[in-house]
Design an enzyme around this catalytic site. Structure first.
Site, PDB file in Angstrom:
ATOM      1  NE  ARG A 155      -2.192   0.991   3.790  1.00 39.87           N
ATOM      2  CZ  ARG A 155      -2.000   2.046   4.581  1.00 39.87           C
ATOM      3  NH1 ARG A 155      -2.288   3.242   4.154  1.00 39.87           N
ATOM      4  NH2 ARG A 155      -1.525   1.899   5.777  1.00 39.87           N
ATOM      5  NE  ARG A 215      -5.540  10.223  -3.783  1.00 38.10           N
ATOM      6  CZ  ARG A 215      -6.677  10.823  -3.417  1.00 38.10           C
ATOM      7  NH1 ARG A 215      -7.390  11.482  -4.296  1.00 38.10           N
ATOM      8  NH2 ARG A 215      -7.102  10.747  -2.171  1.00 38.10           N
TER       9      ARG A 215
HETATM   10  O1  CP3 Z   1       0.388   0.751  -3.250  1.00 42.90           O
HETATM   11  C1  CP3 Z   1      -0.818   1.013  -3.416  1.00 42.90           C
HETATM   12  O2  CP3 Z   1      -1.211   2.163  -3.438  1.00 42.90           O
HETATM   13  C2  CP3 Z   1      -1.735  -0.167  -3.684  1.00 42.90           C
HETATM   14  C3  CP3 Z   1      -3.173   0.066  -3.526  1.00 42.90           C
HETATM   15  C4  CP3 Z   1      -3.716   0.028  -2.104  1.00 42.90           C
HETATM   16  C5  CP3 Z   1      -4.311   1.151  -1.418  1.00 42.90           C
HETATM   17  N1  CP3 Z   1      -4.839   0.693  -0.247  1.00 42.90           N
HETATM   18  C6  CP3 Z   1      -4.396   2.529  -1.935  1.00 42.90           C
HETATM   19  C7  CP3 Z   1      -4.408   3.641  -0.938  1.00 42.90           C
HETATM   20  C8  CP3 Z   1      -3.836  -1.080  -1.269  1.00 42.90           C
HETATM   21  C9  CP3 Z   1      -3.312  -2.481  -1.480  1.00 42.90           C
HETATM   22  C10 CP3 Z   1      -4.560  -0.646  -0.099  1.00 42.90           C
HETATM   23  C11 CP3 Z   1      -4.968  -1.573   0.985  1.00 42.90           C
HETATM   24  C12 CP3 Z   1      -5.397  -1.011   2.267  1.00 42.90           C
HETATM   25  N2  CP3 Z   1      -6.207   0.069   2.497  1.00 42.90           N
HETATM   26  C13 CP3 Z   1      -5.096  -1.581   3.525  1.00 42.90           C
HETATM   27  C14 CP3 Z   1      -4.317  -2.842   3.714  1.00 42.90           C
HETATM   28  C15 CP3 Z   1      -2.865  -2.665   3.520  1.00 42.90           C
HETATM   29  C16 CP3 Z   1      -2.136  -2.068   4.685  1.00 42.90           C
HETATM   30  O3  CP3 Z   1      -1.701  -0.949   4.588  1.00 42.90           O
HETATM   31  O4  CP3 Z   1      -2.015  -2.769   5.689  1.00 42.90           O
HETATM   32  C17 CP3 Z   1      -5.692  -0.775   4.512  1.00 42.90           C
HETATM   33  C18 CP3 Z   1      -5.599  -0.969   5.993  1.00 42.90           C
HETATM   34  C19 CP3 Z   1      -6.409   0.247   3.836  1.00 42.90           C
HETATM   35  C20 CP3 Z   1      -7.236   1.323   4.431  1.00 42.90           C
HETATM   36  C21 CP3 Z   1      -6.620   2.643   4.164  1.00 42.90           C
HETATM   37  N3  CP3 Z   1      -6.683   3.293   2.950  1.00 42.90           N
HETATM   38  C22 CP3 Z   1      -5.860   3.471   5.053  1.00 42.90           C
HETATM   39  C23 CP3 Z   1      -5.570   3.127   6.505  1.00 42.90           C
HETATM   40  C24 CP3 Z   1      -5.465   4.615   4.316  1.00 42.90           C
HETATM   41  C25 CP3 Z   1      -4.600   5.773   4.802  1.00 42.90           C
HETATM   42  C26 CP3 Z   1      -5.343   7.058   4.972  1.00 42.90           C
HETATM   43  C27 CP3 Z   1      -4.362   8.222   4.907  1.00 42.90           C
HETATM   44  O5  CP3 Z   1      -4.584   9.112   4.102  1.00 42.90           O
HETATM   45  O6  CP3 Z   1      -3.385   8.202   5.684  1.00 42.90           O
HETATM   46  C28 CP3 Z   1      -5.970   4.478   3.016  1.00 42.90           C
HETATM   47  C29 CP3 Z   1      -5.808   5.423   1.900  1.00 42.90           C
HETATM   48  C30 CP3 Z   1      -5.021   4.935   0.752  1.00 42.90           C
HETATM   49  N4  CP3 Z   1      -5.281   3.773   0.094  1.00 42.90           N
HETATM   50  C31 CP3 Z   1      -3.931   5.612   0.107  1.00 42.90           C
HETATM   51  C32 CP3 Z   1      -3.546   4.795  -0.968  1.00 42.90           C
HETATM   52  C33 CP3 Z   1      -2.491   5.071  -2.002  1.00 42.90           C
HETATM   53  C34 CP3 Z   1      -3.256   6.942   0.505  1.00 42.90           C
HETATM   54  C35 CP3 Z   1      -3.974   8.173   0.458  1.00 42.90           C
HETATM   55  C36 CP3 Z   1      -4.574   8.773  -0.810  1.00 42.90           C
HETATM   56  O7  CP3 Z   1      -3.951   8.888  -1.877  1.00 42.90           O
HETATM   57  O8  CP3 Z   1      -5.719   9.256  -0.644  1.00 42.90           O
END
Ligand code: CP3
Length: 320
Positions: free
Chosen positions: A2, A15
């Site tokens: 992620r 984005r």
């Molecule tokens: O590398 C990648 O970007 C692959 C795609 C991917 C995302 N989320 C995109 C994302 C994958 C595989 C995930 C899985 C995911 N999402 C998990 C499991 C993996 C892990 O980290 O353990 C979890 C727990 C989530 C839930 C989630 N989504 C969280 C906790 C967050 C962070 C919120 C923040 O802004 O700090 C997200 C947002 C997210 N998902 C981002 C990305 C690239 C980052 C923020 C964005 O661009 O808005």
């Protein structure tokens, strides 16, 4: 992992500022974002740009991802009536954009694509807590006081994960990863009683497709044997557990993925190389190893250090 892309200026440039769920729903954009880290780093596989809450959001559960916070739910899952808000996922009509993104990527990528889904426990924890939690108090209360409701919830989430994963493989994903990121919050006994059955259902339902299943969580040192035992081909190990110890604990044929501490990369190239050498030494030439970080890339990571790391790993002999 992620957010491999989150540290990239080219990611921030395209984005946009809306919800990440809107970006995921645009196949051209989602495909481009998936390709960016592969182009920049030359990794051996790509992971689909989506999120673990994409399917439940598409079903209208009322979940969004708040920047800097994570998934937030307007009306958390509380009672049996809430099960009606989790009807079966029909990927062709509920998440057609995910399927289109996968198809585009399989055409354009020079490397295999990994599809993924959230494991029932981690997705359930967001739906029950309503926002990221440090104690998982509401989730544990539900599993202990209302085990039948908990079992019905995780069973539905297993079916949703299965439908989503199968649609990604049908569209061309070459492997799948099941993210049970927060399973490490559980005792081994809680995992065995309340989590393993639903995740085992997901793995069993993927068997006939014959794609490798990677099963990942954080802080799961005490759960690694069970995480392999539910039917995974590869277990992701975070940086806390050395790979040789992980292998001993699993005690059956199973590949490992990991496990460089993502924070070490922030310290620059030399500490990163030392730590990467440590990972390979701990793997001791075992063929079943996918080199990776122990969790996601931190946003403040210097892409130059990661690029050097990927080159360095590629230069290492496969057996010492
Ligand atoms: O590398 C990648 O970007 C692959 C795609 C991917 C995302 N989320 C995109 C994302 C994958 C595989 C995930 C899985 C995911 N999402 C998990 C499991 C993996 C892990 O980290 O353990 C979890 C727990 C989530 C839930 C989630 N989504 C969280 C906790 C967050 C962070 C919120 C923040 O802004 O700090 C997200 C947002 C997210 N998902 C981002 C990305 C690239 C980052 C923020 C964005 O661009 O808005």
């Amino acid at each position: 992992m992620r957010q491999a892309g989150r540290s990239l200026p080219e990611y921030r440039a395209i984005r946009g500022t809306g919800s990440i769920l809107d970006a995921i729903a645009k196949p051209d954009l989602a495909a481009e974002i998936t390709l960016q880290p592969v182009r920049r780093y030359g990794t051996d596989a790509a992971i689909l740009y989506s999120d673990i809450v994409t399917p439940v959001a598409a079903l209208g559960f009322g979940v969004d991802i708040a920047p800097g916070v994570g998934p937030v739910v307007e009306e958390p899952f509380r009672t049996e009536r809430d099960l009606d808000r989790l009807r079966p996922l029909e990927p062709e009509t509920d998440t057609p954009y995910v399927i289109e993104t996968v198809r585009t990527l399989v055409r354009e990528l020079p490397v295999p694509l990994i599809g993924f889904a959230g494991a029932p426990f981690t997705v359930a924890s967001y739906l029950v807590e309503g926002r990221p939690s440090r104690t998982w108090a509401a989730t544990k209360t539900m599993m202990l006081r209302e085990p039948a409701l908990w079992s019905a919830l995780t069973d539905r989430l297993a079916d949703i994960a299965i439908a989503s994963l199968r649609s990604q493989v049908a569209a061309g994903a070459a492997a799948v990863q099941i993210f049970d990121s927060w399973a490490g919050a559980l005792t081994p006994d809680q995992y065995r009683r309340f989590v393993a059955p639903a995740t085992a259902k997901v793995c069993a339902a993927m068997r006939d497709l014959a794609v490798p299943i990677i099963h990942f969580g954080v802080n799961t040192g005490e759960l690694l044997d069970q995480m392999a035992g539910v039917g995974a081909d590869v277990v992701g190990v975070d940086w806390r557990t050395p790979l040789d110890v992980a292998r001993q604990r699993i005690g059956r044929p199973c590949a490992l993925q990991g496990n460089l501490d993502p924070a070490v990369v922030l310290a620059g190239w030399e500490p990163t190389r030392d730590a990467a050498e440590g990972v390979l030494a701990s793997n001791a030439g075992h063929p079943g190893h996918i080199f990776n970080l122990g969790h996601g890339v931190m946003p403040e990571t210097d892409p130059g250090v990661l690029a050097t790391l990927v080159d360095w790993v590629h230069e290492q002999p496969v057996t010492p």
